[in-house]
Scaffold this active site. Structure first.
Site, PDB file in Angstrom:
ATOM      1  N   GLU A 210       0.859  -1.182   0.000  1.00 49.27           N
ATOM      2  CA  GLU A 210       0.000   0.000   0.000  1.00 49.27           C
ATOM      3  C   GLU A 210       0.892   1.227   0.000  1.00 49.27           C
ATOM      4  O   GLU A 210       1.911   1.275   0.710  1.00 49.27           O
ATOM      5  CB  GLU A 210      -0.901   0.013   1.235  1.00 49.27           C
ATOM      6  CG  GLU A 210      -1.720   1.288   1.401  1.00 49.27           C
ATOM      7  CD  GLU A 210      -2.496   1.329   2.707  1.00 49.27           C
ATOM      8  OE1 GLU A 210      -2.844   2.445   3.145  1.00 49.27           O
ATOM      9  OE2 GLU A 210      -2.755   0.266   3.296  1.00 49.27           O
ATOM     10  N   GLU A 215      -2.783  11.764   2.639  1.00 44.60           N
ATOM     11  CA  GLU A 215      -3.609  11.276   3.738  1.00 44.60           C
ATOM     12  C   GLU A 215      -3.670  12.346   4.822  1.00 44.60           C
ATOM     13  O   GLU A 215      -2.640  12.834   5.292  1.00 44.60           O
ATOM     14  CB  GLU A 215      -3.036   9.983   4.319  1.00 44.60           C
ATOM     15  CG  GLU A 215      -3.900   9.395   5.426  1.00 44.60           C
ATOM     16  CD  GLU A 215      -3.406   8.035   5.890  1.00 44.60           C
ATOM     17  OE1 GLU A 215      -4.217   7.275   6.442  1.00 44.60           O
ATOM     18  OE2 GLU A 215      -2.207   7.744   5.699  1.00 44.60           O
TER      19      GLU A 215
END
Length: 432
Positions: A210, A215
């Site tokens: 990932e 974010e």
């Protein structure tokens, strides 16, 4: 989650490989998994001896000719493979429909395309884009003549049950490499928010890896790029001179036996999701300077984020250009041309804020990152924003003792919890 196609052929465009037999126990989610199950699969080994030497290993980034002979590698200049703008951006994704998974635990219900449009939490607008108005390429065009640019808005809405309705997009294309450029004009921010734009193969997490490109968590204001992998991917040898950013700290982790927090200063440089002396699923996390995500970038009209995943040249690199006036000239020209024209060259952009060496001679084999697709989502509370709620939102905590209570109250602050995206552009190196 929509069914996944299982391809057996290697695609020259995306370097797609068939997924391996690892399944996430809790289904698709925002990176975190409480556990994973290994499904038995047969192992295939292909080897041929030439004298005493083996042929080069088969890999997601090597394209082979007849008889298995390697003849082309993605080592040329970048060329455009995807433009995602306006309604076309939505066509590149499937809509996940339903509650968040147990591992991530977001206080959210994701809705499908028609529901999102009908409720007004998603729309495409046309507006004059002045973010590059001082650039001679744009002068007299968008800023002067009033030509308009399409923007995708994605927000959220309250429900009687409590969890907010929001949107999670899951890319239809699988990748094994690429340069990903995101022209962002606003991102969700505020207490309880957990927005992200990321790459993953959720059904084979964390084995296929990932990469979190953007974010945000609550009021955080420094951009971070996090890698989450299976065991055997470490970045502790990365030189500080190779990048402008630092590492996320890994301090205060409770001792497994005594429960006493370990206050030894450490950096989060181990990408393994269960690494010792790091928070569970912290991963290896590069951190940019303050003012590169959240409320600060919304105040200046956003910026451009770029992630280069280049297994052939052995690195993952990441940049945050905030505000738009800091975007390199070649990248700016490519964005203004809708990704067309001369391709951008990351080697001309200056040092990235994050560098992650991968491949031979590094602490992280390339195999940790493969068969991933882009995901865009907005969650609330959950395993990250919710766990940090009392610390990141102390004033809210005085009135609402849980993140869920605060979100359910439908505070005015959540009016700022929306994405505004001009475009996402994907480039890949040409085969040579």
């Amino acid at each position: 989650m929509p069914a996944k196609k299982s391809d057996t052929a290697l695609s020259e465009t995306t370097g797609l490989l068939p997924p391996v037999g690892i399944k996430a126990a809790n289904g698709p989610g925002r990176g975190f998994r409480a556990a994973f199950i290994v499904a038995p699969v047969g192992a295939l080994f292909v080897a041929a001896m030439v004298g005493n030497a083996l042929l080069p290993e088969m890999s997601p980034w090597r394209i082979t000719g007849g008889g298995g002979r390697a003849n082309r590698d993605p080592k040329g200049p970048y060329s455009l493979v995807q433009v995602q703008e306006g309604e076309g951006l939505l066509d590149s994704y499937d809509f996940f429909d339903g509650p968040d998974n147990v591992g991530s635990g977001g206080y959210v219900t994701y809705v499908n395309r028609s529901s999102a449009m009908d409720s007004g939490i998603m729309k495409v607008t046309e507006e004059v884009d002045t973010s590059y108005s001082e650039d001679p390429i744009l002068s007299g065009k968008d800023a002067g003549s009033g030509n308009k640019t399409k923007f995708l808005y994605m927000g959220s809405a309250p429900t009687d049950a409590g969890p907010r309705e929001a949107i999670r997009l899951e890319g239809k294309t699988r990748f094994n490499r690429g340069l990903y450029v995101i022209d962002l004009h606003h991102m969700p921010a505020g207490c309880g928010t957990w927005p992200a734009i990321w790459l993953s193969d959720e059904e084979n997490w964390p084995v296929n890896g990932e990469i979190d490109i953007i974010e945000g968590v609550n009021y955080q204001t420094a951009a971070k790029t996090a890698l989450h992998t299976h065991k055997g991917c470490d970045m502790s040898d990365v030189s500080d001179n190779a990048k402008t950013g630092g590492w996320d700290p890994a301090v205060g982790i409770p001792n497994g036996k005594t429960g006493i927090p370990d206050m030894t200063p450490r950096n989060a440089t181990n990408c393994y999701v269960y690494a010792k002396h790091q928070w569970t699923n912290q991963g290896c996390v590069a951190v940019a300077e303050e003012g590169t995500i959240g409320e600060p970038i919304n105040d200046v009209g956003g910026g451009v984020f770029a992630l280069e995943w280049d297994p052939y040249y052995g690195h993952i690199r990441t940049w945050a250009f905030v505000p738009h006036g800091n975007v390199p000239e070649d990248l700016k020209a490519s964005i203004l041309a809708g990704g067309k024209g001369s391709p951008p060259d990351p080697d001309r952009w200056g040092k990235p804020y994050g560098v992650f060496p991968i491949g031979k001679g590094t602490g992280c084999p390339k195999k940790h990152f493969q068969n991933m697709h882009l995901i865009i989502n907005l969650a609330f509370c959950g395993a990250v924003a919710g766990e940090r709620y009392w610390m990141d939102c102390p004033n809210k905590f005085k009135q609402f003792k849980t993140c869920q209570e605060y979100i359910k109250s439908d505070p005015e602050e959540l009016n700022e919890a929306y994405w505004k995206i001009k475009g996402i552009y994907v480039y890949q190196r040409e085969l040579e």
